[in-house]
Design an enzyme around this catalytic site. Structure first.
Site, PDB file in Angstrom:
ATOM      1  N   HIS A 117       0.837  -1.215   0.000  1.00  9.78           N
ATOM      2  CA  HIS A 117       0.000   0.000   0.000  1.00  9.78           C
ATOM      3  C   HIS A 117       0.864   1.255   0.000  1.00  9.78           C
ATOM      4  CE1 HIS A 117      -3.407   2.621   1.399  1.00  9.78           C
ATOM      5  NE2 HIS A 117      -2.395   3.286   1.952  1.00  9.78           N
ATOM      6  N   GLU A 118       1.839   1.325   0.912  1.00  5.31           N
ATOM      7  CA  GLU A 118       2.675   2.530   1.019  1.00  5.31           C
ATOM      8  C   GLU A 118       3.480   2.766  -0.264  1.00  5.31           C
ATOM      9  OE1 GLU A 118       0.882   3.178   4.477  1.00  5.31           O
ATOM     10  OE2 GLU A 118       2.104   4.555   3.284  1.00  5.31           O
TER      11      GLU A 118
END
Lengths: 365, 84
Positions: A117-118
């Protein structure tokens, strides 16, 4: 997209793991981060080269509370990590809260899911409001072995960097829309007065007292269950729900999976020729459970714990023209058979179909 | 069924809502208390923005579903505006 559409001006990026969490083995951290990078490199022309010492485009580190970037972490839970949009210095860097319980499975927080996600932010993506997207802001566990980058995220990242160089363009799962007239179901069951509709890695949960339908990942409630549940039924008397996939089944008692499952479906008396169950429902008045496989069905006696003699029988003979049954459940004395986008209401007393509706009729669309 | 929040909970909830909206929806931290009353409408607007983003009922009020969503573990990058 991040305002200003920041993107890397080159496709060959570098990354560096600055330090390691104490919660996982270093080899597991390396593996989780490599897998997370591959999520994005497999759908774009981007490549990621690991570097050990010099400044990389994407610096990945674990940090405590205030770590000098104006965005302090908050200890266990709450904020899990953050990352910066493409650019010099902090740009592209990923910071993970060292006070979280990082793992490589469903316990605590799965490092692969969070880093993937990051990295979306590191590449220029902002948050998505699609609850099934990887770029949705809230943490949601998915078994890394089953993880597929959703179409919403593929569309986003390819809008920035273009498609991958593969001859066959990768596609990803989409999130079911409750009022989509084309919505079909893998399995349906009641569960302590609620209705649970299974679709891929999702479950749609409908409480009779609430107008909205909740959409959750199956893994939110049962991290050890696979996606793609194929049949399910509730034995109200035993307060149990049985879930089927391929030749295995699980028992949930109350809300917890009973230890020792999954078990082979052959224990219920199916012949070895049966490889999967399409649908099932339990008739609470007779205590019999009906299993639907292709164009036939079996009847199981919950008290004797064995299949009744004289089965399988042809579905069409006893239930009429309902076709292959995708999912079935009983409610208020009627049985509801789902075949693609059609739902048949069957009256077991009159032994005939009394009505048919759209598959989404339960969702107040 | 939902239980009506106690007074203490309400205080805690307001803190949660304000911090969440400051972190992720660019609610300005106004340190001049008398503005706080005026700021409440602004807070309601930000709350609606958050409820819309998450597909919740847009009430502008910190109802149960909204508080439940705010308590979920999540990414620290804001949902709106530029994260610099």
């Amino acid at each position: 997209f991040t305002p200003g559409n920041p993107k890397w001006k080159k496709n060959n990026l570098t990354y560096r793991i600055v330090n390691y969490t104490t919660k996982m083995r270093q080899t597991d951290v390396d593996e989780a981060i490599q897998k997370a990078l591959k999520v994005w490199s497999s759908v774009t022309p981007l490549t990621f080269q690991k570097t050990e010492d010099k400044i990389a485009d994407i610096m990945i580190s674990f940090a405590y509370r205030d770590h000098n970037d104006n965005s302090p972490f908050d200890g266990p839970n709450g904020l899990l990590a953050h990352a910066f949009q493409p650019g010099e210095g902090l740009g592209g860097d990923v910071h993970l809260d060292e006070e979280e319980t990082w793992t490589k499975d469903g316990r605590g927080y799965n490092l692969f899911i969070v880093v993937a996600h990051e990295l979306g932010h590191s590449l220029g993506l902002s948050h998505s409001n699609d609850p099934g997207a990887l770029m949705y802001p809230n943490y949601a566990y998915t078994d890394p072995k089953e993880f597929l980058l959703p179409q919403d995220d593929i569309d986003g990242i390819q809008a920035i960097y273009g498609q991958s160089d593969d001859a066959v363009q990768p596609t990803g799962p989409t999130t079911p829309q409750v009022c989509d007239p084309n919505l079909t179901f893998d399995a349906i069951t009641t569960l302590r007065g609620e209705m649970i509709f299974f679709k891929g890695r999702y479950m749609l949960r409908k409480h009779p007292e609430r107008s909205e339908t909740e959409l959750n990942f199956i893994s939110l409630f049962w991290p050890n269950l696979p996606s793609g549940i194929q049949a399910a039924y509730e034995n109200i008397e035993r307060d149990e729900v049985l879930l089927f996939k391929e030749d295995k089944y699980w028992v949930i008692r109350g809300y917890d999976i009973v230890r020792g499952y999954p078990k082979p479906i052959y224990r219920l008396g199916f012949p070895k020729t049966v490889k999967r169950v399409n649908a099932a429902y339990n008739d609470e008045t007779t205590g019999k459970t009906y299993f639907f496989v292709a164009d036939r069905y079996w009847r199981y006696d919950e008290n004797k714990k064995s299949m009744d003699h004289g089965y399988p029988r042809k579905i069409i003979h006893d239930f009429g023209k309902i076709g292959r049954v995708d999912a079935a459940f009983q409610k208020d004395g009627y049985v509801y058979f789902f075949h693609k986008t059609t739902q048949f209401q069957f009256d077991p007393r009159a032994k005939r179909i009394v009505s048919h509706m759209k598959s989404i009729s339960w969702f107040n669309c | 069924f939902p239980v009506a929040p106690e007074k203490e909970d309400e205080g805690k909830n307001i803190n949660l809502v304000e911090t969440y909206l400051q972190n992720f929806y660019n609610l300005q931290k106004d340190h001049r208390p008398h503005l706080r009353q005026g700021g409440k409408n602004h807070l309601a607007e930000k709350l609606k923005e958050m409820q819309e983003f998450f597909g919740l009922q847009v009430t502008g009020k910190p109802d149960r579903d909204t508080l439940e969503m705010m308590n979920k573990p999540r990414c620290g990058v804001p949902d709106v505006e530029q994260y610099v």
